[in-house]
Design an enzyme around this catalytic site. Structure first.
Site, mmCIF file in Angstrom:
data_model
loop_
_atom_site.group_PDB
_atom_site.id
_atom_site.type_symbol
_atom_site.label_atom_id
_atom_site.label_comp_id
_atom_site.label_asym_id
_atom_site.label_seq_id
_atom_site.Cartn_x
_atom_site.Cartn_y
_atom_site.Cartn_z
ATOM 1 N N GLY A 1 0.821 -1.208 0.000
ATOM 2 C CA GLY A 1 0.000 0.000 0.000
ATOM 3 C C GLY A 1 0.856 1.259 0.000
ATOM 4 C CB CYS B 1 3.304 3.737 26.256
ATOM 5 S SG CYS B 1 3.718 4.846 27.578
#
Lengths: 274, 393
Positions: free
Chosen positions: B71, B324
């Site tokens: 893609g 995170c």
């Protein structure tokens, strides 16, 4: 996927000392919801002024929870003076290491510990006069300075990994770089291990050979070590240096300066009388 | 431990039927489709079939299909071609919530003398087409807007956007990596010029993609080399994967209804039950304009990575928009663009389903999630037995 050590995983999945101590002797909260991690540390002392119990509550990722838990385990049984010496490196080491990007979790532990001890002592915060450098994460210049010094950081990215500063909009990157530059040009006074006389002499010889002589030779000069007495390095100038009027400036500002940096801050360079 | 895979927007399992049609093309029929001999030529025939299968899923013509490696390559090829064929135009319009394949590319182009406009989205992740109208200038070369968002599943009105662009004579590209196979796409009924697909999001293997180029659209190749793909993409064809992707597209067309009934129902059940059982949680993204397989839920006062790792202990796979998990310190750019507060974004979990998921799996997740969130909230300084300890600042 983060590469966590088994110990980090263990302290995340089975954290020790979760909770809050009632009527604690010291308490601190650092971090915020917005920052993505926050830690509330409480501790209680016994009759000998040793930390009898420590508990934490943490909002954050696995390494934040593990670092908080490790901190409480480390400081139990310590006196306040001993606890103050605990560094973020100690927390990371206790866990078998943390990924670079997660070192800020250990720094958060260290900050909470300091604040909790300040709270116990009832003293005003040590870092008065600190200035916020990173607006996004509310990190001060003092915090950045300390992280750079204690962890020998050299890039803005390092600082972001350790303190989060600079991890948001990025507007403070220049200011962080300035702090790094400033800290790294500080003479490293206490960082050097104590040398024996033999080691020191060898190190002086090596340093002159590797760091100093090539520059002097480039300008057609040279020096020769005549004697080393304690911290006094007695040299004779050779080649272009021996006739150069500026040779004592070279000796003080270049030769002595390099030896102070690389061997010991107490080194004095003297020229043997011609 | 069984794996419960609810991360299908990250990648999908290769379908058995897809693998089966690929296998002979590794060892048995390993010929080069460009060869003169029958041994290679017969592979070329299979590639033609695959091209027709892909075209059929999209309502396109076979010659409008270019096989690429992924893609990201398709996105790069589309944008760069638009700029190369309109060298006098230096403006690109995209959105704030695009996949990095477009976002990072545009950020790079911005350093190369191009001007980039990133259209904003509202709190539901929706695009205001009026903004698009206002942003187009005579200097605009291309508008690139994703069809379905990978993080929230929110669908953009790309067909209407393409019409607006065409009225101004501007090329329109869409990254349809997430929407292909999940919602009907018929390129006969719209004026989209270029469209990107990735094989591994629809049960074909990784390493194969498609760029659709509408017939008559000028094209300048990104990958220059041999005459493959009518000189629009050099490089020997990845024959097994091309053939696999053809099969995957055929299956996707067949499964489209199941995707929009069965999968949508499982997703709705998961979402509804989690919101009911876990207080202080909410859905990110407009529920009325979403891909049928995706839900993005924020659990306040807990952090996404910690949630994912506890889910991982039970074999449940999902992903998070928390800082995170991203390796950066800021939560997902998509959630930030939507104005989701950091406090919510840090605790966001994306569940993305596929037709392979079962009701039993969804029930298991519904059963386990409340305890995971409760356990982490129990450790959180912002949580006091079943309620927030403070007002969010």
């Amino acid at each position: 996927m983060w590469e966590y050590t088994d110990k980090v995983k263990e302290y995340f999945l089975n954290p020790r000392n979760v909770g809050e101590i009632e009527n604690p002797d010291g308490v601190a909260e650092v971090g915020s919801l917005a920052c993505g991690d926050a830690l509330k540390l409480t501790f209680k002392l016994d009759e000998n002024k040793k930390i009898k119990d420590a508990k934490f509550k943490t909002f954050g990722c696995a390494s934040a929870i593990a670092s908080s838990s490790a901190l409480t385990e480390i400081i139990k049984g310590m006196t306040i003076e001993e606890a103050l010496k605990v560094t973020n490196q100690d927390i990371a080491k206790y866990l078998g290491g943390l990924p670079d990007e997660k070192m800020h979790c250990s720094v958060m532990g260290k900050q909470a510990l300091e604040k909790a001890i300040e709270n116990y002592r009832g003293a005003p915060p040590l870092e008065t006069g600190a200035k916020i450098i990173c607006e996004c994460f509310g990190v001060t210049d003092k915090e950045i300075e300390r992280a750079v010094r204690e962890n020998n950081l050299s890039t803005v990215e390092d600082v972001t990994n350790y303190t989060k500063a600079g991890g948001g909009c990025g507007n403070c990157h220049d200011a962080i770089q300035q702090i790094i530059d400033q800290v790294r040009t500080e003479p490293k006074t206490d960082a050097k291990p104590k040398l024996t006389n033999i080691q020191k002499i060898r190190l002086i010889e090596e340093t002159i050979e590797r760091e100093i002589r090539p520059s002097l030779k480039h300008d057609g000069g040279d020096i020769e070590i005549i004697d080393i007495i304690g911290n006094r390095v007695i040299v004779a100038t050779r080649g272009a240096c021996s006739t150069c009027k500026a040779s004592d400036i070279t000796l003080k500002n270049f030769v002595e300066q390099r030896l102070k940096e690389l061997v010991s801050p107490d080194i004095v360079v003297e020229e043997v009388s011609k | 431990m069984n794996t419960i895979y609810l991360d299908n927007n990250a990648t999908t399992q290769v379908a058995e039927e897809v693998l089966a049609v690929m296998m002979p093309y590794f060892r048995e029929f390993y010929g080069n489709p460009s060869s003169m001999h029958t041994f290679g030529g017969q592979v070329g025939q299979k590639i033609r079939t695959a091209r027709e299968q892909v075209a059929a899923l999209l309502g396109a013509m076979p010659e409008e299909i270019i096989f690429t490696s992924c893609g990201t390559e398709s996105d790069n090829a589309a944008i760069r071609s638009a700029l190369m064929t309109r060298p006098d135009k230096k403006h690109i319009i995209t959105s704030r919530v695009e996949h990095p394949a477009i976002r990072a590319l545009c950020a790079h182009l911005a350093t190369q003398g191009y001007r980039v406009t990133e259209l904003p989205v509202d709190k539901n992740g929706l695009l205001d087409l009026e903004n698009l109208g206002k942003s187009m200038t005579p200097d605009t070369a291309v508008v690139s807007l994703m069809w379905g968002n990978n993080e929230t599943g929110v669908i953009f009105p790309v067909e209407a956007a393409a019409r607006l662009a065409h009225e101004k004579g501007i090329l329109f590209h869409t990254d349809a990596v997430q929407s292909t196979g999940k919602i009907p796409i018929n390129l006969k009924n719209n004026v989209i010029d270029m469209l990107s697909i990735s094989g591994h999001k629809l049960h074909a293997p990784k390493g194969i993609g498609v760029l659709y180029i509408r017939r008559g659209t000028k094209f300048s190749p990104f990958m220059i080399g041999g005459h493959q793909e009518k000189q629009r993409r050099g490089g020997t064809e990845n024959t097994p994967s091309v053939i696999g992707l053809g099969k995957a597209c055929e299956l996707a067309a067949k499964n489209m209804e199941k995707e929009n009934t069965y999968v949508a129902r499982l997703r709705d059940k998961l979402e509804r039950e989690l919101l009911k059982r876990i207080t202080q949680s909410r859905v990110n993204g407009d529920p009325a304009n979403r891909l049928p397989n995706t839900t993005n839920i924020s659990f306040e006062y807990v952090e996404g990575e910690a949630i994912l790792l506890l889910m991982n202990e039970l074999g449940i796979c999902a992903s998070s928009g928390s800082a995170c998990t991203s390796g950066s310190l800021q939560p997902s750019h998509v959630l930030r663009a939507m104005g989701v507060p950091f406090t919510m974004a840090h605790g966001s979990i994306r569940f993305s389903l596929s037709i392979n998921n079962t009701e039993a799996e969804i029930d298991f997740v519904i059963d386990k999630m409340p305890a995971i969130i409760e356990r982490l909230r129990g450790m959180s300084p912002y949580w006091n037995s079943s309620q927030p300890a403070c007002k969010t600042q």
